[in-house]
Scaffold this motif. Structure first.
Motif, mmCIF file in Angstrom:
data_model
loop_
_atom_site.group_PDB
_atom_site.id
_atom_site.type_symbol
_atom_site.label_atom_id
_atom_site.label_comp_id
_atom_site.label_asym_id
_atom_site.label_seq_id
_atom_site.Cartn_x
_atom_site.Cartn_y
_atom_site.Cartn_z
ATOM 1 N N ALA B 26 -10.958 36.238 -12.629
ATOM 2 C CA ALA B 26 -12.053 37.053 -12.083
ATOM 3 C C ALA B 26 -13.216 37.106 -13.069
ATOM 4 O O ALA B 26 -14.380 36.948 -12.686
ATOM 5 C CB ALA B 26 -11.541 38.457 -11.780
ATOM 6 N N GLU B 27 -12.889 37.305 -14.342
ATOM 7 C CA GLU B 27 -13.927 37.384 -15.375
ATOM 8 C C GLU B 27 -14.653 36.041 -15.514
ATOM 9 O O GLU B 27 -15.862 36.001 -15.679
ATOM 10 C CB GLU B 27 -13.283 37.778 -16.707
ATOM 11 C CG GLU B 27 -14.224 38.565 -17.591
ATOM 12 C CD GLU B 27 -13.478 39.349 -18.658
ATOM 13 O OE1 GLU B 27 -13.935 39.347 -19.793
ATOM 14 O OE2 GLU B 27 -12.411 39.928 -18.341
ATOM 15 N N GLY B 30 -16.858 35.615 -12.391
ATOM 16 C CA GLY B 30 -17.805 36.709 -12.158
ATOM 17 C C GLY B 30 -17.578 37.510 -10.897
ATOM 18 O O GLY B 30 -18.531 37.910 -10.224
ATOM 19 N N VAL B 31 -16.308 37.747 -10.572
ATOM 20 C CA VAL B 31 -15.997 38.628 -9.441
ATOM 21 C C VAL B 31 -14.978 39.679 -9.897
ATOM 22 O O VAL B 31 -14.540 39.659 -11.045
ATOM 23 C CB VAL B 31 -15.420 37.844 -8.225
ATOM 24 C CG1 VAL B 31 -16.430 36.871 -7.673
ATOM 25 C CG2 VAL B 31 -14.131 37.125 -8.592
ATOM 26 N N THR B 32 -14.614 40.575 -8.982
ATOM 27 C CA THR B 32 -13.611 41.583 -9.335
ATOM 28 C C THR B 32 -12.205 41.016 -9.099
ATOM 29 O O THR B 32 -12.052 40.051 -8.355
ATOM 30 C CB THR B 32 -13.783 42.854 -8.479
ATOM 31 O OG1 THR B 32 -13.648 42.484 -7.110
ATOM 32 C CG2 THR B 32 -15.134 43.490 -8.696
ATOM 33 N N GLN B 34 -9.961 42.393 -7.422
ATOM 34 C CA GLN B 34 -9.621 42.640 -6.016
ATOM 35 C C GLN B 34 -10.030 41.441 -5.143
ATOM 36 O O GLN B 34 -9.347 41.108 -4.178
ATOM 37 C CB GLN B 34 -10.306 43.911 -5.500
ATOM 38 C CG GLN B 34 -9.643 45.208 -5.913
ATOM 39 C CD GLN B 34 -9.811 45.510 -7.392
ATOM 40 O OE1 GLN B 34 -10.800 45.115 -8.001
ATOM 41 N NE2 GLN B 34 -8.854 46.208 -7.980
ATOM 42 N N THR B 35 -11.143 40.806 -5.518
ATOM 43 C CA THR B 35 -11.593 39.634 -4.748
ATOM 44 C C THR B 35 -10.624 38.472 -4.931
ATOM 45 O O THR B 35 -10.300 37.768 -3.971
ATOM 46 C CB THR B 35 -13.026 39.240 -5.178
ATOM 47 O OG1 THR B 35 -13.891 40.333 -4.907
ATOM 48 C CG2 THR B 35 -13.528 38.011 -4.441
#
Lengths: 150, 75
Positions: B26-27, B30-32, B34-35
């Motif tokens: 995710a990092e 660049g998303v959360t 949860q995505t």
């Protein structure tokens, strides 16, 4: 529960409280049939200001509290990753669509009530109530979408 | 028209990449987290840009991460 879910939950609780306050003050007026414009103007003003303030202050406070909780939990200070991504934007858009649908139903039913002889102040009061209800419907839709996975 | 859905191998690729965690991926893209969870669960189809970012994060071509298959088809 993600950061966004917590933020939406806080907003929803605030909107529920504002709606409860609104109905608590509106029902005596409806029951008595005493449509005094000044009393209603004051009530509408309070509701509008409270909605704006609660939305802004609630969001700021949630950010601060979540940062503190995260720092305590991880026992070190680092910038929390409260980012929003494309999925958050999509959920936001779907929530807004539910808000618009709810609000449109409210406006339509208020106009119908006016057409069928209800006082204009009742029509505007109903529009205000549906404004807050629409916010709550949007919040519920967003939380549901987060819980379901999309 | 035949109904199709976007499927992905993100979970498999994560484990092949030094057991990368959902948080790390995710990092990287660049998303959360949860995505990433929603993507792996097949509940969310990413944008083209995010799909490219994920394939870049794994260093593999896009078609190795995502496929467009008939609904209900077994992998």
């Amino acid at each position: 529960m993600s950061y966004q879910e917590k933020n939406i939950t806080v907003a929803m609780v605030s909107h529920l409280l504002i709606l409860a306050y609104y109905f608590f003050n509106l029902f005596p007026i409806i029951q008595s049939g005493d449509w005094v414009a000044n009393r209603l103007y004051a009530l509408w003003l309070v509701v509008i200001v409270a909605t704006i303030l609660v939305t802004i202050i609630g969001s700021i406070l949630t950010n601060i509290i979540l940062s503190i909780v995260e720092a305590i939990r991880s026992r070190k200070y680092e910038d929390p990753r409260f980012i929003t991504d494309e999925r958050d934007h999509l959920i936001e858009l779907k929530g807004i669509r539910i808000e618009y649908i709810t609000y449109s139903i409210g406006v339509l039913s208020s106009i119908l009530a006016f057409i069928f002889g209800q006082p204009p102040l009742l029509m505007i009061s109903t529009i205000f109530a549906f404004g807050i209800l629409a916010e709550i419907a949007g919040d519920i839709a967003k939380i549901t979408l987060y819980r379901r996975g999309l | 028209m035949e109904k199709r859905q976007v499927r992905n191998n993100i979970r498999k690729l994560r484990f092949q990449n030094n057991e990368m965690t959902q948080e790390q991926l995710a990092e990287k893209v660049g998303v959360t987290r949860q995505t990433i969870i929603a993507l792996e669960g097949g509940k969310y189809a990413p944008s083209l840009e995010l799909a490219f970012r994920i394939s870049l994060a794994f260093g593999v071509p896009l078609q190795e991460v995502f496929s467009y298959e008939p609904e209900g088809a077994e992998k």
